[in-house]
Every structure is written in C-alpha cells, then in structure tokens.
Design an enzyme around this catalytic site. Sequence first.
Site, PDB file in Angstrom:
ATOM      1  N   HIS A  84       0.840  -1.199   0.000  1.00  0.00           N
ATOM      2  CA  HIS A  84       0.000   0.000   0.000  1.00  0.00           C
ATOM      3  C   HIS A  84       0.870   1.240   0.000  1.00  0.00           C
ATOM      4  O   HIS A  84       1.833   1.340   0.734  1.00  0.00           O
ATOM      5  CB  HIS A  84      -0.896   0.002   1.246  1.00  0.00           C
ATOM      6  CG  HIS A  84      -1.828   1.169   1.286  1.00  0.00           C
ATOM      7  ND1 HIS A  84      -3.016   1.180   0.595  1.00  0.00           N
ATOM      8  CD2 HIS A  84      -1.740   2.357   1.901  1.00  0.00           C
ATOM      9  CE1 HIS A  84      -3.621   2.327   0.805  1.00  0.00           C
ATOM     10  NE2 HIS A  84      -2.867   3.073   1.586  1.00  0.00           N
ATOM     11  N   ASP A 163     -14.505   4.398   7.638  1.00  0.00           N
ATOM     12  CA  ASP A 163     -13.467   5.209   6.984  1.00  0.00           C
ATOM     13  C   ASP A 163     -14.032   5.941   5.774  1.00  0.00           C
ATOM     14  O   ASP A 163     -13.670   7.078   5.507  1.00  0.00           O
ATOM     15  CB  ASP A 163     -12.273   4.344   6.568  1.00  0.00           C
ATOM     16  CG  ASP A 163     -11.229   5.199   5.858  1.00  0.00           C
ATOM     17  OD1 ASP A 163     -10.726   6.142   6.497  1.00  0.00           O
ATOM     18  OD2 ASP A 163     -10.944   4.963   4.678  1.00  0.00           O
ATOM     19  N   ARG A 170     -13.488  14.380   6.384  1.00  0.00           N
ATOM     20  CA  ARG A 170     -12.171  15.005   6.563  1.00  0.00           C
ATOM     21  C   ARG A 170     -11.788  15.820   5.342  1.00  0.00           C
ATOM     22  O   ARG A 170     -11.209  16.899   5.444  1.00  0.00           O
ATOM     23  CB  ARG A 170     -11.111  13.925   6.824  1.00  0.00           C
ATOM     24  CG  ARG A 170     -11.232  13.305   8.203  1.00  0.00           C
ATOM     25  CD  ARG A 170     -10.418  12.029   8.294  1.00  0.00           C
ATOM     26  NE  ARG A 170      -9.018  12.230   8.015  1.00  0.00           N
ATOM     27  CZ  ARG A 170      -8.226  11.327   7.423  1.00  0.00           C
ATOM     28  NH1 ARG A 170      -8.702  10.147   7.054  1.00  0.00           N
ATOM     29  NH2 ARG A 170      -6.970  11.586   7.204  1.00  0.00           N
ATOM     30  N   SER A 185      -7.091   5.545   9.239  1.00  0.00           N
ATOM     31  CA  SER A 185      -7.794   5.383   7.965  1.00  0.00           C
ATOM     32  C   SER A 185      -7.148   4.271   7.133  1.00  0.00           C
ATOM     33  O   SER A 185      -7.814   3.352   6.658  1.00  0.00           O
ATOM     34  CB  SER A 185      -7.749   6.725   7.213  1.00  0.00           C
ATOM     35  OG  SER A 185      -8.098   6.564   5.879  1.00  0.00           O
ATOM     36  N   LYS A 189      -8.474  -0.223   6.973  1.00  0.00           N
ATOM     37  CA  LYS A 189      -8.781  -0.927   5.718  1.00  0.00           C
ATOM     38  C   LYS A 189      -7.826  -2.096   5.504  1.00  0.00           C
ATOM     39  O   LYS A 189      -8.228  -3.185   5.104  1.00  0.00           O
ATOM     40  CB  LYS A 189      -8.670   0.047   4.536  1.00  0.00           C
ATOM     41  CG  LYS A 189      -9.798   1.062   4.508  1.00  0.00           C
ATOM     42  CD  LYS A 189      -9.613   2.089   3.413  1.00  0.00           C
ATOM     43  CE  LYS A 189      -8.511   3.054   3.722  1.00  0.00           C
ATOM     44  NZ  LYS A 189      -8.537   4.308   3.003  1.00  0.00           N
TER      45      LYS A 189
HETATM   46  N1  URA Z   1      -4.925   7.245   2.412  1.00  0.00           N
HETATM   47  C1  URA Z   1      -5.981   6.824   3.129  1.00  0.00           C
HETATM   48  O1  URA Z   1      -6.547   5.774   2.853  1.00  0.00           O
HETATM   49  N2  URA Z   1      -6.412   7.568   4.151  1.00  0.00           N
HETATM   50  C2  URA Z   1      -5.825   8.728   4.518  1.00  0.00           C
HETATM   51  O2  URA Z   1      -6.245   9.343   5.459  1.00  0.00           O
HETATM   52  C3  URA Z   1      -4.720   9.170   3.764  1.00  0.00           C
HETATM   53  C4  URA Z   1      -4.277   8.402   2.712  1.00  0.00           C
END
Ligand code: URA
Length: 436
Positions: A84, A163, A170, A185, A189
């Site tokens: 990621h 999220d 946000r 966040s 995930k």
């Molecule tokens: N990527 C995400 O999934 N969440 C964030 O807050 C910032 C980058």
Amino acid sequence: MGNNMVDIIQKKKDGEALSPEEIRFFVEGYTAGDIPDYQASALLMAICFRGMDRQETFLLTEAMRLSGDMADLSAIKGVKVDKHSTGGVGDKTTLIAGPLAAACGVPVAKMSGRGLGFTGGTVDKLEAIPGFRTTLEAREFVELVNRRGISLIGQTAHIAPADKKLYALRDVTATVMEPSLIAASIMSKKLASGSDAIVLDVKCGRGSFNATEKDAERLALLLRDLGQDGGKRTMALVTDMEQPLGRAVGNSLEVIEAIETLKGRGPEDITELSLVLAGYMVYAGGRGETPEEGRRRAEEALRSGAGLEKLGQLIEGQGGDPGVLEDYSLFPRPVCKAEARAEKKGFVQGIDARAAGAASQHAGAGRKAKGDAIDLAAGLLLGAKTGEPVEKGDLLVTAWAATEEKAEEAAAKGAAAYVIGPEPPVLRPLVHSVVL
Ligand code: URA
C-alpha cells in the site's frame, strides 16, 4: 464521562485522551448516522489540534476496522502480502512490484483505491485496460489468487465503512493531514482486507501528505506499530515523492510505462523502486531470507520476463485484453496533444510532483470530486527528470486531453512545475528509510 458527544468533543478539546468506550461510541454512532456531521467535524478538528496517543490511535483503528466486514482470504494458500502506498503522482509500482512478487511465488491479493485530487489510484489505472474488471465476487478473487498468483480489485463497500464516511468528511473539513487520522484510515482498511503481511510505501515530499522526512518517518512507525498490533507482519518504507515517479502521469500512459518497465525498458526510478518494493514483498511473504534476497529474486523475475507474463495472466484473469502488452494502440486513444518546451538551458533542479499531478488532473486524468468521470487517455509525459540537462527548446512536457485548449493548459501547467537552474542539483535518495 458518559457517552455524550458534546462531552467527548470537550474532553478532546481539553487535550485529554479518549477512553475505549468513547472512541467506539463515536465511530459506531457516526457510521450508523446517529451522530451528525457537525459534531463529528468538531471532534475531528479537536483531534487535529490535540492529537491522539498511540493507544487512542490503536482503538480508533480497531473501531473503524470493526465497522464493516473482514475479508476472509484463508482459502488462499501461502503468506498473502499486500502493498500500500500513502498516495503519490506517477506511482504505478503496484502494477510492477505486484506481478514481480507474484512471479516469485508470493500470493498477491490486493484491494486498491481510486485517485483523488492530484494523486492517482491503481483501480483507475487498471480500468484503462480494455475489459479489465476491478469488481469481483469474493470467491472469484480468492480463486484467481490461487490459480494465477495475483488479483487486484477495488475496495468493496463493506470494508471499513466508517473510513469511507470519515474520509469524505475530513476531505471537506481540512482535517485530512493529522497523522493519527491518516494512520487509522489506512490501517483500518488494511487490517480488514485479509492479507497476512503488509508492505507500506510512505511517501515524503511535495507530492505527498508528508512534506518532511521526519513527518513521514513518524507516520511509518505508527503504521508499522498498528499493523503489528493488529497481528500482521508489517514493514514500512519512506520513499521520495518530491518529483513524479517515472515519466508518465495519467492512467493509460502509466500502464504503458509499467509494461515497458516489466520489459526492462522503464525509467530508472520506477524500475528501482519497484524492485525494492517487490523485494520487501518477497521477504514479507517468506520467499526470501532478507529483503536483499527478495530483491535479487525480483530482479531475476524482471530479467526472465516472468513478471511481464504474470501481468498478462492478471489482465486475462480479470477479463482484460492481454494483447495490450504488445499493442499499446488497444488502450483508450488520446484526442488532442500539446507540447511545452524549456525556455532556458540548464539542469532540472526539481519537478513539483503536486503541480505535475494537478496538471494531469486538469488534462482530465483525475477527479475534482469523488465520482467524477475521468479521461483514461489523458495525462502527461515528462521529457526530462530532476538532475538531467536541458537545452533551450527541449521538450519538457507532452500533454494529452480531450480538447486542444485543455491539452495546451495542461502542458503549460506541467512545464510550470519545472525549476531549471545553472548547476546540477543534489539528488534526493529514492528510499529514505525503512521501518521493519
Ligand atoms: N490514504 C488513506 O486511505 N487515508 C488517509 O487518510 C490518507 C491516505
């Protein structure tokens, strides 16, 4: 303190740590629609000013992870590795490192995101491949990884729905840039999406959320700790996002660059970073004793063409046309083209990644708001990278867009991202640090 949203906001505003019950009350209540946006916004802003400690961040991540389903990938054999990136410009490394790691025997079962704003996303890039399906049933996803070693899909709506809601809030309340919120966040995930090990690419520089190396390192440590606390083998690399990665920015242009890289003809930075990331994926997946051994195996998969073959299998497995590997004219065709040239001789001191990403977005490659349609053929090709010499009149940017006007504006914006000076600049490292 009772579970009253006003008290919770007040407590955080006063700089106190929230209790597990308070954090759960907020996440569950907001996800269910019982807590209104204005109270959630106030709490998010208080968190931005007061921060969250390690324990609070862990609890927030857990509450968000538990807001939806856990992907069950237990039917996939072997140590499943996810990769990621915190988001960048021109970052097509998943399309290269993923197939390379899979070619080394590491099952790659990855859920990816879409681009937003000036950043790109893997799902959009994959959709530039004619026929490629990024939405699969869980059973098909598992079967593909077992049969072909790799599958890349979009995030399902059932993974960490808290999220989804919080990120959208946000985004419109200037509360994205707080490390505890970013970490919760991302990791809510990742921890819900079922892999056994996670390799994180934390970007630093102008084209990322972390302007400084220190900020990025702090985030990398936090992400690693949250991953380990969640029971996953997690490692994080802090890598450079000061200039765009590679020369292509825009969806089909980036897929073509990824294919070229798997053919051994990619730009140096993309090739190097992909090999480093693939090396860590191979190591995390237990197919190499060290990251260096992982890298050597990834290099071999690049040299032998096994990585390219794996990309072909991935494309075919998800309904795409593997003919794109040899015939780039099968990609969506760009309509209008414009060029911008250097106005003076010198060395490229830097290319502002954020400005280049915004230029590509202007061309139509990115969204201004969630759900906007994008032009898969649009984007930029950079004629020179940081450190390279240019003569007056040399090509800096080629832009493609749906109209002449947009292409010309995007080319001009792309060229404005360049700084050209008389001396060769000191080059930044591609990998700043590693948190194992
Ligand atoms: N990527 C995400 O999934 N969440 C964030 O807050 C910032 C980058």
